[in-house]
Design a protein around this motif. Structure first.
Motif, PDB file in Angstrom:
ATOM      1  N   TRP A 137       3.828   7.349   2.355  1.00  0.00           N
ATOM      2  CA  TRP A 137       3.998   6.162   3.189  1.00  0.00           C
ATOM      3  C   TRP A 137       3.921   4.907   2.341  1.00  0.00           C
ATOM      4  O   TRP A 137       2.976   4.730   1.575  1.00  0.00           O
ATOM      5  N   HIS A 138       4.896   4.023   2.484  1.00  0.00           N
ATOM      6  CA  HIS A 138       4.872   2.713   1.848  1.00  0.00           C
ATOM      7  C   HIS A 138       4.624   1.688   2.947  1.00  0.00           C
ATOM      8  O   HIS A 138       5.550   1.307   3.679  1.00  0.00           O
ATOM      9  N   ASP A 139       3.363   1.265   3.075  1.00  0.00           N
ATOM     10  CA  ASP A 139       2.926   0.435   4.197  1.00  0.00           C
ATOM     11  C   ASP A 139       3.118   1.248   5.499  1.00  0.00           C
ATOM     12  O   ASP A 139       2.787   2.416   5.525  1.00  0.00           O
ATOM     13  N   ARG A 140       3.606   0.674   6.565  1.00  0.00           N
ATOM     14  CA  ARG A 140       3.980   1.369   7.804  1.00  0.00           C
ATOM     15  C   ARG A 140       2.829   2.166   8.437  1.00  0.00           C
ATOM     16  O   ARG A 140       2.993   3.302   8.883  1.00  0.00           O
ATOM     17  N   ALA A 141       1.627   1.589   8.457  1.00  0.00           N
ATOM     18  CA  ALA A 141       0.474   2.256   9.065  1.00  0.00           C
ATOM     19  C   ALA A 141       0.692   2.603  10.539  1.00  0.00           C
ATOM     20  O   ALA A 141       0.298   3.696  10.973  1.00  0.00           O
ATOM     21  N   PRO A 142       1.297   1.732  11.358  1.00  0.00           N
ATOM     22  CA  PRO A 142       1.493   2.093  12.774  1.00  0.00           C
ATOM     23  C   PRO A 142       2.361   3.342  12.951  1.00  0.00           C
ATOM     24  O   PRO A 142       2.068   4.194  13.795  1.00  0.00           O
ATOM     25  N   GLN A 143       3.435   3.449  12.159  1.00  0.00           N
ATOM     26  CA  GLN A 143       4.296   4.630  12.258  1.00  0.00           C
ATOM     27  C   GLN A 143       3.531   5.892  11.844  1.00  0.00           C
ATOM     28  O   GLN A 143       3.712   6.963  12.439  1.00  0.00           O
ATOM     29  N   ARG A 144       2.673   5.766  10.836  1.00  0.00           N
ATOM     30  CA  ARG A 144       1.909   6.928  10.386  1.00  0.00           C
ATOM     31  C   ARG A 144       1.018   7.445  11.510  1.00  0.00           C
ATOM     32  O   ARG A 144       0.916   8.663  11.722  1.00  0.00           O
ATOM     33  N   LYS A 145       0.357   6.558  12.221  1.00  0.00           N
ATOM     34  CA  LYS A 145      -0.523   6.991  13.305  1.00  0.00           C
ATOM     35  C   LYS A 145       0.253   7.767  14.367  1.00  0.00           C
ATOM     36  O   LYS A 145      -0.207   8.800  14.863  1.00  0.00           O
ATOM     37  N   ARG A 146       1.429   7.299  14.719  1.00  0.00           N
ATOM     38  CA  ARG A 146       2.241   7.994  15.720  1.00  0.00           C
ATOM     39  C   ARG A 146       2.741   9.330  15.174  1.00  0.00           C
ATOM     40  O   ARG A 146       2.789  10.336  15.895  1.00  0.00           O
ATOM     41  N   ALA A 147       3.104   9.354  13.892  1.00  0.00           N
ATOM     42  CA  ALA A 147       3.583  10.594  13.281  1.00  0.00           C
ATOM     43  C   ALA A 147       2.489  11.651  13.254  1.00  0.00           C
ATOM     44  O   ALA A 147       2.743  12.846  13.485  1.00  0.00           O
ATOM     45  N   ARG A 188       0.851  -1.197   0.000  1.00  0.00           N
ATOM     46  CA  ARG A 188       0.000   0.000   0.000  1.00  0.00           C
ATOM     47  C   ARG A 188       0.885   1.245   0.000  1.00  0.00           C
ATOM     48  O   ARG A 188       1.917   1.277   0.658  1.00  0.00           O
ATOM     49  N   GLU A 189       0.459   2.250  -0.732  1.00  0.00           N
ATOM     50  CA  GLU A 189       1.139   3.536  -0.735  1.00  0.00           C
ATOM     51  C   GLU A 189       0.112   4.631  -0.475  1.00  0.00           C
ATOM     52  O   GLU A 189      -0.989   4.598  -1.026  1.00  0.00           O
ATOM     53  N   ARG A 190       0.484   5.564   0.363  1.00  0.00           N
ATOM     54  CA  ARG A 190      -0.408   6.670   0.693  1.00  0.00           C
ATOM     55  C   ARG A 190       0.393   7.963   0.663  1.00  0.00           C
ATOM     56  O   ARG A 190       1.409   8.087   1.346  1.00  0.00           O
ATOM     57  N   TYR A 191      -0.069   8.936  -0.133  1.00  0.00           N
ATOM     58  CA  TYR A 191       0.571  10.243  -0.233  1.00  0.00           C
ATOM     59  C   TYR A 191      -0.417  11.297   0.243  1.00  0.00           C
ATOM     60  O   TYR A 191      -1.584  11.284  -0.153  1.00  0.00           O
ATOM     61  N   GLU A 192       0.045  12.210   1.100  1.00  0.00           N
ATOM     62  CA  GLU A 192      -0.852  13.196   1.669  1.00  0.00           C
ATOM     63  C   GLU A 192      -0.110  14.495   1.953  1.00  0.00           C
ATOM     64  O   GLU A 192       1.125  14.537   1.968  1.00  0.00           O
ATOM     65  N   GLY A 193      -0.896  15.564   2.178  1.00  0.00           N
ATOM     66  CA  GLY A 193      -0.304  16.869   2.406  1.00  0.00           C
ATOM     67  C   GLY A 193      -0.780  17.506   3.693  1.00  0.00           C
ATOM     68  O   GLY A 193      -1.922  17.313   4.122  1.00  0.00           O
ATOM     69  N   PHE A 194       0.115  18.275   4.311  1.00  0.00           N
ATOM     70  CA  PHE A 194      -0.185  19.034   5.516  1.00  0.00           C
ATOM     71  C   PHE A 194       0.410  20.429   5.343  1.00  0.00           C
ATOM     72  O   PHE A 194       1.309  20.635   4.529  1.00  0.00           O
ATOM     73  N   ASN A 245      12.413  10.548  16.295  1.00  0.00           N
ATOM     74  CA  ASN A 245      11.569   9.501  16.879  1.00  0.00           C
ATOM     75  C   ASN A 245      11.386   8.320  15.924  1.00  0.00           C
ATOM     76  O   ASN A 245      10.563   7.435  16.189  1.00  0.00           O
ATOM     77  N   GLY A 246      12.156   8.314  14.829  1.00  0.00           N
ATOM     78  CA  GLY A 246      12.072   7.204  13.875  1.00  0.00           C
ATOM     79  C   GLY A 246      10.744   7.134  13.162  1.00  0.00           C
ATOM     80  O   GLY A 246      10.296   6.039  12.788  1.00  0.00           O
ATOM     81  N   LEU A 247      10.100   8.284  12.912  1.00  0.00           N
ATOM     82  CA  LEU A 247       8.752   8.302  12.353  1.00  0.00           C
ATOM     83  C   LEU A 247       8.658   9.065  11.035  1.00  0.00           C
ATOM     84  O   LEU A 247       7.578   9.485  10.634  1.00  0.00           O
ATOM     85  N   LEU A 248       9.771   9.244  10.346  1.00  0.00           N
ATOM     86  CA  LEU A 248       9.712   9.862   9.028  1.00  0.00           C
ATOM     87  C   LEU A 248       8.951   8.967   8.064  1.00  0.00           C
ATOM     88  O   LEU A 248       9.101   7.744   8.075  1.00  0.00           O
ATOM     89  N   ALA A 249       8.138   9.575   7.222  1.00  0.00           N
ATOM     90  CA  ALA A 249       7.545   8.824   6.117  1.00  0.00           C
ATOM     91  C   ALA A 249       8.645   8.473   5.119  1.00  0.00           C
ATOM     92  O   ALA A 249       9.716   9.082   5.112  1.00  0.00           O
ATOM     93  N   ASP A 250       8.372   7.485   4.263  1.00  0.00           N
ATOM     94  CA  ASP A 250       9.376   7.115   3.256  1.00  0.00           C
ATOM     95  C   ASP A 250       9.748   8.331   2.421  1.00  0.00           C
ATOM     96  O   ASP A 250      10.912   8.537   2.079  1.00  0.00           O
ATOM     97  N   ILE A 251       8.767   9.126   2.081  1.00  0.00           N
ATOM     98  CA  ILE A 251       8.990  10.412   1.411  1.00  0.00           C
ATOM     99  C   ILE A 251       8.531  11.502   2.359  1.00  0.00           C
ATOM    100  O   ILE A 251       7.366  11.542   2.767  1.00  0.00           O
ATOM    101  N   THR A 252       9.453  12.354   2.755  1.00  0.00           N
ATOM    102  CA  THR A 252       9.162  13.457   3.669  1.00  0.00           C
ATOM    103  C   THR A 252       9.749  14.718   3.061  1.00  0.00           C
ATOM    104  O   THR A 252      10.962  14.848   2.946  1.00  0.00           O
TER     105      THR A 252
END
Length: 534
Positions: free
Chosen positions: A355-365, A282-288, A306-313
């Motif tokens: 994000w490439h997979d890594r749903a748990p890290q995304r929630k913390r980020a 799964r890949e998810r791209y979003e903006g803030f 905190n080790g929570l960078l998205a694959d693309i930041t």
């Protein structure tokens, strides 16, 4: 005769020049001043291509190694491998004169032929410039002769094989001339990806990535290319050199790290062993949007530490964000501006996360971003960036047609010095140019610091177009070099453009170490003369 001219560094591979909308041109004119459309790229016939200086005996020996069809001396073939893709390189194609044209183009078929070509060039004291995708923006493939009677471009396009895949160890061996899209396609068959996607992705090669210590857009998740390289095979004037036999080693200094980033001065990379990873499910791209550059970069710092960078930041400063909004325009953008103002955002800085997979890290980020005051714009900005992320070079062609001086430069430093270096480089560029638009983003972040990637637009000086950018680049480079906490290059390599500033970064001893390594592998100095200051 085999037609190799599609390898020309001057011809877009996958699309026509991206014409700018009229409203974008009007906005840009208001921002940087009146534009004077420049000359289009000149045809090959406009350039004076001198006769090849390759001695006949050397040419015959090169033909014996690679075959008649792969020793090219026609004007078009030589022009097609003249220079790279910097702003000044492209200007030289519009204002004929001053091109350093190689004498011959040689296309070996495999690592063994590369070694034999080097042996011929050493025997006849001929310079050799390795050439992959031709995407260097720092003069890395400029055909300097140095003290040699002639110079050949060693084009590695025929070294285009996936040699092996080891799914158990997650390793793949590629020949150096494989282009990034082809590498991705070949790995996908096996269910893997390399994860290295720089803006030069469409045409750059894996050998070029290794030679320049490339960093990709997804480096926060997959690492820089040097992190991916597990082994290299090089042809050198002193013989073949192979490095990397285990995942880690304490067998003396890391010579693999010396070879990676050597820019063709210590040897010609012929094969690269790289770490591979399973294709993401799964890949998810979003903006803030965050309020202000300091708050935006601080949020990225907290994510990194905190080790929570998205694959693309990727976070843009206020000017780059303004351009994104202004060029998009329309009712939707007006609504976004009003929405942000209502949320207290007065100095919007756009943050793109992929994000490439890594749903748990995304929630913390996301919890960290909410605490920093980030306002979510949903998936639309992320998907827009994703679909347009390779358009920059084609948009640059359109800007050149309009008479815009447009170029990029980059650096990196530790978090504690990021704001100061950002301001110093911006100030230097504003002082050197008339009404420039100076944009910046962070696209590579680490626990200890981050990169700064600047894009500069100014109305081109029709009377001195080359000097205009040369003075601005010098001013920015001096601002970086004088700041001992910043590097002269984070991922564009050294080439010719950064060579004058390398000593300030690595010191006299460092330069002596490079010179000693050069003498060990290339005692007569035939490899890529003048690059890395060697």
């Amino acid at each position: 005769m085999v037609d190799h001219r599609l390898r020309s560094a001057w011809t877009p591979d996958s699309a026509e020049t991206a014409a700018l909308p009229t409203k974008a041109v009007r906005w840009l004119t208001r921002r940087i001043g009146r534009l004077s459309p420049g000359a289009p790229p000149a045809p090959d016939s406009a350039f004076v291509v001198p006769p090849s200086r390759i001695p006949e005996k050397a040419r015959a020996e090169l033909v014996e190694v690679v075959g008649t069809d792969h020793v090219l001396e026609e004007a078009g073939e030589r022009l097609g491998r003249t220079g790279g893709m910097s702003y000044l390189d492209l200007l030289r194609r519009r204002y004929p004169g001053g091109l350093l044209i190689p004498d011959t183009v040689v296309l070996p078929a495999d690592p063994e032929q590369v070694q034999r070509v080097l042996d011929v060039c050493v025997a006849h004291d001929i310079g050799v410039v390795p050439f992959g995708g031709g995407t260097s923006v720092v003069g890395g493939v400029t055909a300097l002769r140095g003290d040699k009677q002639a110079v050949v471009v060693l084009d590695l396009e025929r070294l285009n094989r996936l040699v092996s895949v080891d799914p158990t160890s997650r390793l793949a061996v590629f020949q150096a001339g494989v282009r990034a899209p082809d590498a991705q396609r070949l790995l996908a068959v096996h269910g893997f990806t390399l994860g290295h996607v720089p803006q030069s992705y469409e045409r750059a090669t894996l050998g070029g990535f290794a030679a320049t210590r490339s960093a990709g857009q997804a480096s926060s998740g997959y690492g820089r290319f040097e992190d991916m390289v597990q082994g290299v095979r090089l042809a050198t004037p002193s013989g073949e050199w192979r490095l990397g036999v285990a995942p880690a080693s304490a067998a003396g200094p890391n010579l693999r790290a010396l070879a990676v980033g050597s820019e063709g001065t210590l040897g010609v990379i012929t094969e690269v062993t790289v770490r591979i990873r399973p294709l993401p499910e799964r890949e998810r791209y979003e903006g803030f949007v965050l309020d202000g550059w300091e708050r935006a970069t601080d949020a990225v710092r907290v994510l990194a530490q905190n080790g929570l960078l998205a694959d693309i930041t990727r976070v843009s400063d206020e000017d780059e964000t303004e351009v994104s909004f202004a060029l998009k325009g329309g009712l939707a953008t007006t609504a976004v501006r009003r929405y942000l103002a209502a949320r207290g955002i007065t100095r919007p800085c756009l943050l793109i996360l992929g994000w490439h997979d890594r749903a748990p890290q995304r929630k913390r980020a996301l919890r960290i971003l909410r605490a920093a005051g980030a306002v979510s714009l949903g998936r639309a900005p992320g998907e827009a960036w994703r679909h347009g992320r390779f358009a920059g070079p084609r948009q640059r062609d359109a800007l050149l047609d309009l008479g815009v001086c447009v170029e990029t430069l980059e650096t990196a430093t530790h978090w504690s010095g990021l704001g100061e270096l950002y301001e110093k480089v911006r100030s230097a560029l504003h002082a050197a140019l008339d009404r420039p638009l100076v944009m910046c983003h962070v696209s590579h972040a680490y626990e200890t610091g981050a990169s700064l990637y600047f894009t500069v637009l100014a109305a081109r000086d029709p009377h001195d177009p080359f000097g205009q950018w040369e003075r601005a680049k010098q001013a920015a480079s001096e601002a970086i070099s004088e700041n001992t906490r910043g590097t002269i290059t984070h991922h564009h390599a050294v080439g010719l453009d950064h060579a004058p500033y390398l000593r300030a970064e690595i010191g006299d001893v460092g330069m002596a170490v490079l010179a000693a390594a050069k003498h060990a592998t290339d005692p007569t100095g035939v490899l890529n003369p003048g690059k890395l200051g060697l």
